[in-house]
Design a protein around this motif. Structure first.
Motif, PDB file in Angstrom:
ATOM      1  N   LEU A  57      -6.674  -0.843   4.566  1.00  0.00           N
ATOM      2  CA  LEU A  57      -6.115  -1.743   5.571  1.00  0.00           C
ATOM      3  C   LEU A  57      -7.179  -2.664   6.179  1.00  0.00           C
ATOM      4  CD1 LEU A  57      -3.614   0.653   7.363  1.00  0.00           C
ATOM      5  CD2 LEU A  57      -3.029  -1.416   6.070  1.00  0.00           C
ATOM      6  N   LYS A  58      -8.392  -2.165   6.307  1.00  0.00           N
ATOM      7  CA  LYS A  58      -9.467  -2.986   6.862  1.00  0.00           C
ATOM      8  C   LYS A  58      -9.985  -4.001   5.848  1.00  0.00           C
ATOM      9  CE  LYS A  58     -10.905   0.307  10.323  1.00  0.00           C
ATOM     10  NZ  LYS A  58     -11.888   1.293  10.733  1.00  0.00           N
ATOM     11  N   ALA A  59      -9.856  -3.694   4.548  1.00  0.00           N
ATOM     12  CA  ALA A  59     -10.438  -4.543   3.509  1.00  0.00           C
ATOM     13  C   ALA A  59      -9.469  -5.549   2.901  1.00  0.00           C
ATOM     14  CB  ALA A  59     -11.012  -3.660   2.399  1.00  0.00           C
ATOM     15  N   VAL A  60      -8.172  -5.241   2.937  1.00  0.00           N
ATOM     16  CA  VAL A  60      -7.171  -6.031   2.229  1.00  0.00           C
ATOM     17  C   VAL A  60      -6.028  -6.366   3.177  1.00  0.00           C
ATOM     18  CG1 VAL A  60      -5.544  -6.008   0.293  1.00  0.00           C
ATOM     19  CG2 VAL A  60      -7.726  -4.821   0.075  1.00  0.00           C
ATOM     20  N   GLU A  61      -5.485  -7.562   3.054  1.00  0.00           N
ATOM     21  CA  GLU A  61      -4.305  -7.912   3.851  1.00  0.00           C
ATOM     22  C   GLU A  61      -3.080  -7.279   3.189  1.00  0.00           C
ATOM     23  OE1 GLU A  61      -1.760 -11.748   5.326  1.00  0.00           O
ATOM     24  OE2 GLU A  61      -3.906 -11.992   4.976  1.00  0.00           O
ATOM     25  N   VAL A  62      -2.545  -6.247   3.814  1.00  0.00           N
ATOM     26  CA  VAL A  62      -1.415  -5.496   3.284  1.00  0.00           C
ATOM     27  C   VAL A  62      -0.131  -6.016   3.914  1.00  0.00           C
ATOM     28  CG1 VAL A  62      -0.362  -3.197   3.175  1.00  0.00           C
ATOM     29  CG2 VAL A  62      -2.820  -3.466   2.793  1.00  0.00           C
ATOM     30  N   SER A  63       0.894  -6.220   3.084  1.00  0.00           N
ATOM     31  CA  SER A  63       2.166  -6.781   3.540  1.00  0.00           C
ATOM     32  C   SER A  63       3.211  -5.719   3.839  1.00  0.00           C
ATOM     33  CB  SER A  63       2.733  -7.712   2.467  1.00  0.00           C
ATOM     34  OG  SER A  63       1.780  -8.660   2.084  1.00  0.00           O
ATOM     35  N   LEU A  64       3.079  -4.538   3.222  1.00  0.00           N
ATOM     36  CA  LEU A  64       4.082  -3.482   3.347  1.00  0.00           C
ATOM     37  C   LEU A  64       3.417  -2.158   3.028  1.00  0.00           C
ATOM     38  CD1 LEU A  64       7.131  -2.584   3.556  1.00  0.00           C
ATOM     39  CD2 LEU A  64       7.291  -3.086   1.107  1.00  0.00           C
ATOM     40  N   VAL A  65       3.789  -1.103   3.771  1.00  0.00           N
ATOM     41  CA  VAL A  65       3.235   0.233   3.546  1.00  0.00           C
ATOM     42  C   VAL A  65       4.372   1.211   3.287  1.00  0.00           C
ATOM     43  CG1 VAL A  65       1.987   2.159   4.606  1.00  0.00           C
ATOM     44  CG2 VAL A  65       1.187  -0.182   4.974  1.00  0.00           C
ATOM     45  N   PHE A  66       4.208   2.005   2.219  1.00  0.00           N
ATOM     46  CA  PHE A  66       5.050   3.172   1.977  1.00  0.00           C
ATOM     47  C   PHE A  66       4.154   4.370   2.242  1.00  0.00           C
ATOM     48  CE2 PHE A  66       7.095  -0.047  -0.670  1.00  0.00           C
ATOM     49  CZ  PHE A  66       8.417   0.108  -0.299  1.00  0.00           C
ATOM     50  N   LEU A  83       0.851  -1.181   0.000  1.00  0.00           N
ATOM     51  CA  LEU A  83       0.000   0.000   0.000  1.00  0.00           C
ATOM     52  C   LEU A  83       0.891   1.236   0.000  1.00  0.00           C
ATOM     53  CD1 LEU A  83      -2.711   1.483   0.230  1.00  0.00           C
ATOM     54  CD2 LEU A  83      -2.560   1.152   2.726  1.00  0.00           C
ATOM     55  N   ILE A  84       0.699   2.082  -1.003  1.00  0.00           N
ATOM     56  CA  ILE A  84       1.415   3.356  -1.072  1.00  0.00           C
ATOM     57  C   ILE A  84       0.419   4.450  -0.727  1.00  0.00           C
ATOM     58  CG2 ILE A  84       2.609   4.994  -2.566  1.00  0.00           C
ATOM     59  CD1 ILE A  84       3.710   2.582  -4.132  1.00  0.00           C
ATOM     60  N   ILE A  85       0.746   5.203   0.331  1.00  0.00           N
ATOM     61  CA  ILE A  85      -0.134   6.266   0.805  1.00  0.00           C
ATOM     62  C   ILE A  85       0.551   7.600   0.492  1.00  0.00           C
ATOM     63  CG2 ILE A  85      -1.388   7.199   2.780  1.00  0.00           C
ATOM     64  CD1 ILE A  85      -0.907   4.395   4.136  1.00  0.00           C
ATOM     65  N   ALA A 139      -6.532   5.084   3.330  1.00  0.00           N
ATOM     66  CA  ALA A 139      -5.602   4.047   3.785  1.00  0.00           C
ATOM     67  C   ALA A 139      -6.241   3.182   4.867  1.00  0.00           C
ATOM     68  CB  ALA A 139      -4.315   4.678   4.304  1.00  0.00           C
ATOM     69  N   ARG A 140      -6.973   3.802   5.788  1.00  0.00           N
ATOM     70  CA  ARG A 140      -7.652   3.031   6.840  1.00  0.00           C
ATOM     71  C   ARG A 140      -8.634   2.037   6.216  1.00  0.00           C
ATOM     72  NH1 ARG A 140      -7.699   8.307   9.015  1.00  0.00           N
ATOM     73  NH2 ARG A 140      -6.245   8.455  10.767  1.00  0.00           N
ATOM     74  N   ALA A 141      -9.373   2.489   5.206  1.00  0.00           N
ATOM     75  CA  ALA A 141     -10.346   1.613   4.543  1.00  0.00           C
ATOM     76  C   ALA A 141      -9.642   0.459   3.833  1.00  0.00           C
ATOM     77  CB  ALA A 141     -11.185   2.424   3.558  1.00  0.00           C
ATOM     78  N   ALA A 147      -3.494   4.890  -1.878  1.00  0.00           N
ATOM     79  CA  ALA A 147      -4.457   5.678  -1.116  1.00  0.00           C
ATOM     80  C   ALA A 147      -3.963   7.125  -1.142  1.00  0.00           C
ATOM     81  CB  ALA A 147      -4.563   5.175   0.319  1.00  0.00           C
ATOM     82  N   GLY A 148      -4.865   8.061  -1.429  1.00  0.00           N
ATOM     83  CA  GLY A 148      -4.492   9.465  -1.504  1.00  0.00           C
ATOM     84  C   GLY A 148      -4.746  10.237  -0.228  1.00  0.00           C
TER      85      GLY A 148
END
Length: 127
Positions: A43-52, A5-7, A39-41, A33-34
């Motif tokens: 993270l709740k909907a998808v299993e994210v492995s890494l965040v930038f 996920l890139i925020i 981003a919160r939505a 996510a802009g």
């Protein structure tokens, strides 16, 4: 497949990051996510492995968002790289307190750096 996920609220920076991610050759799905609320939505909907995560967002500070993630049992183990236009000593201090794995400037977001972080967390092998 791992999901990254890139925020970041800048469409230009998102495109630069997408190109860098594509150039890694790693089998990683990239979501964007802009805003922190988006981003919160995700993270709740998808299993994210890494965040930038960009630090300066229209609805808050990335460094505060990392603290929020660290307090949530579902997200506290997700590796986060803060990617900021102007990393400051304050940002580094907040990042350390929230177990951020790295802090980069935007110019550090290169295929080589991304590949190193992704592989360091066991999230992908080169195709």
């Amino acid at each position: 497949m791992s999901t990254c996920l890139i925020i970041d609220d800048s469409s230009l920076d998102q495109e630069m990051m997408r190109r860098a991610m594509d150039a890694t050759g790693l089998p990683v799905e990239v979501l964007f996510a802009g805003a922190l609320s988006e981003a919160r939505a995700v993270l709740k909907a998808v299993e994210v492995s890494l965040v930038f995560l960009d630090n300066s967002m229209p609805d808050g500070w990335g460094a505060d968002f990392v603290g929020e993630m660290a307090r949530d049992e579902r997200f506290k183990r997700v590796p986060v790289v803060i990617v900021s236009d102007w990393p400051s000593p304050f940002l580094y201090a907040k990042a350390r307190a929230s177990n951020v794995c790295e802090v980069w400037s935007k110019r550090d977001f290169t295929p080589e750096a991304v590949r190193r972080v992704v592989q360091a967390h066991g999230l992908g092998e080169v195709r």
